[in-house]
Design a protein around this motif. Structure first.
Motif, PDB file in Angstrom:
ATOM      1  N   ILE A 178       3.882  28.584 -16.321  1.00 56.94           N
ATOM      2  CA  ILE A 178       4.761  27.618 -16.974  1.00 56.94           C
ATOM      3  C   ILE A 178       6.136  28.248 -17.181  1.00 56.94           C
TER       4      ILE A 178
ATOM      5  N   ALA B 104      -1.496  29.733 -17.412  1.00 53.26           N
ATOM      6  CA  ALA B 104      -0.376  29.299 -18.255  1.00 53.26           C
ATOM      7  C   ALA B 104       0.854  30.165 -18.074  1.00 53.26           C
ATOM      8  N   THR B 105       0.681  31.344 -17.490  1.00 52.75           N
ATOM      9  CA  THR B 105       1.838  32.205 -17.246  1.00 52.75           C
ATOM     10  C   THR B 105       2.785  31.612 -16.212  1.00 52.75           C
TER      11      THR B 105
ATOM     12  N   LYS C  86       9.526  29.557 -18.609  1.00 50.50           N
ATOM     13  CA  LYS C  86       9.991  30.016 -19.925  1.00 50.50           C
ATOM     14  C   LYS C  86       8.837  30.401 -20.851  1.00 50.50           C
ATOM     15  N   VAL C  87       7.891  29.470 -21.084  1.00 45.53           N
ATOM     16  CA  VAL C  87       6.795  29.726 -22.010  1.00 45.53           C
ATOM     17  C   VAL C  87       5.824  30.760 -21.441  1.00 45.53           C
ATOM     18  N   GLY C  88       5.614  30.732 -20.125  1.00 43.57           N
ATOM     19  CA  GLY C  88       4.642  31.613 -19.495  1.00 43.57           C
ATOM     20  C   GLY C  88       4.909  33.083 -19.737  1.00 43.57           C
ATOM     21  N   LYS C  89       6.168  33.464 -19.826  1.00 42.91           N
ATOM     22  CA  LYS C  89       6.528  34.873 -20.056  1.00 42.91           C
ATOM     23  C   LYS C  89       5.948  35.367 -21.377  1.00 42.91           C
ATOM     24  N   TYR C  90       6.043  34.545 -22.408  1.00 40.68           N
ATOM     25  CA  TYR C  90       5.562  34.949 -23.726  1.00 40.68           C
ATOM     26  C   TYR C  90       4.035  34.929 -23.797  1.00 40.68           C
ATOM     27  N   ILE C  91       3.409  34.019 -23.051  1.00 38.67           N
ATOM     28  CA  ILE C  91       1.949  33.997 -22.996  1.00 38.67           C
ATOM     29  C   ILE C  91       1.437  35.279 -22.350  1.00 38.67           C
ATOM     30  N   SER C  92       2.140  35.750 -21.320  1.00 37.89           N
ATOM     31  CA  SER C  92       1.741  36.989 -20.655  1.00 37.89           C
ATOM     32  C   SER C  92       1.883  38.185 -21.589  1.00 37.89           C
TER      33      SER C  92
ATOM     34  N   GLU D 281      -4.582  32.327 -20.310  1.00 36.29           N
ATOM     35  CA  GLU D 281      -3.690  33.485 -20.199  1.00 36.29           C
ATOM     36  C   GLU D 281      -3.309  33.815 -18.758  1.00 36.29           C
TER      37      GLU D 281
END
Length: 250
Positions: free
Chosen positions: A191, A188-189, A193-199, A185
């Motif tokens: 990354i 991985a933020t 595009k994907v990192g935004k949703y992980i955050s 968490e």
């Protein structure tokens, strides 16, 4: 009650819970003192990068270090029994496996909540003493950030029991529990595009939001919504653990 009593005996007569508790207390309260000293030193020199001193600042040690020790303690309460084969004897004595795992989770959650309250209050007052700043529990979000710690400790202990039941191996369970908030968490933020949703949807990030440490993440709900989100995540993991423990061999 017999299940809870058996788990109480295990908890109070084995070394790992005692060591985890002592280290959690020392690390959490010690870090609160260091944060206070650092804040006072910066304020006295006129260069203060910390911003306003709040209740959440005194709880950083509890949230970041104390919770880790609580998860390790709770996970070991399950995985150690699998390692030494004691779980088979437990299931023979109490065939209702759901009752056994739920009893562990209930006892550990209660113990973790009491431990969290002690740590939170000690950190709160020690942080004030070392920083020279006076805080009121009733002011702003201080009550939520302070009393949210025992809630967090109780929830992560249930989560750790669930993960320990699912993985049944100490190194694997502890590695997952520690790497999830620290690496998955956090790192991985980065990354694209994907990192935004992980955050935004990371369960531990949401719990940090509830505790006043959400950072600059734009969450889709308020602090109490983040608490419910994390609680739902814990319930799903624990529910999966109860389902699988009744399906697999001991």
């Amino acid at each position: 009650m017999s299940v809870l009593n058996a788990e109480r005996i295990k908890l109070t007569t084995t070394k790992s819970p005692i060591w985890c508790t002592l280290i959690a207390v020392a690390a959490s309260i010690g870090f609160a003192a260091l944060v206070g000293v650092g804040y006072k030193s910066s304020a006295d020199s006129g260069d203060n990068p910390f911003g306003e001193f709040t209740a959440s600042a005194t709880q950083v040690g509890a949230v970041q270090f104390g919770s880790m020790l609580v998860m390790i303690m709770a996970a070991l309460a399950v995985t150690t029994e699998y390692r030494f084969g004691v779980i088979r004897t437990t299931f023979q004595a109490i065939p209702n496996r759901t009752q056994v795992i739920a009893g562990k989770a209930l006892l550990l959650a209660g113990f973790a909540a009491v431990l969290g309250m002690v740590i939170a209050l000690a950190s709160f007052y020690l942080g004030q003493a070392t920083s020279g700043v006076s805080l009121s529990i009733s002011e702003g979000d201080n009550a939520r950030e302070l009393f949210g710690v025992p809630i967090y400790f109780a929830l992560v202990s249930v989560l750790a029991v669930g993960v320990g039941t699912l993985i049944r191996q100490s190194a694997g369970a502890i590695s997952l529990l520690l790497l999830w908030p620290l690496v998955i968490e956090s790192m991985a933020t980065l990354i694209p595009k994907v990192g935004k949703y992980i955050s935004e949807f990371g369960p531990f990030n949401n719990m940090n939001h509830f505790l006043g440490n959400g950072g600059s993440v734009d969450f889709h709900w308020g602090p109490w919504g983040s608490l419910l989100y994390f609680a739902a995540f814990v319930a799903i993991v624990f529910g999966a653990a109860l389902f699988l423990v009744n399906k697999r061999d001991a």
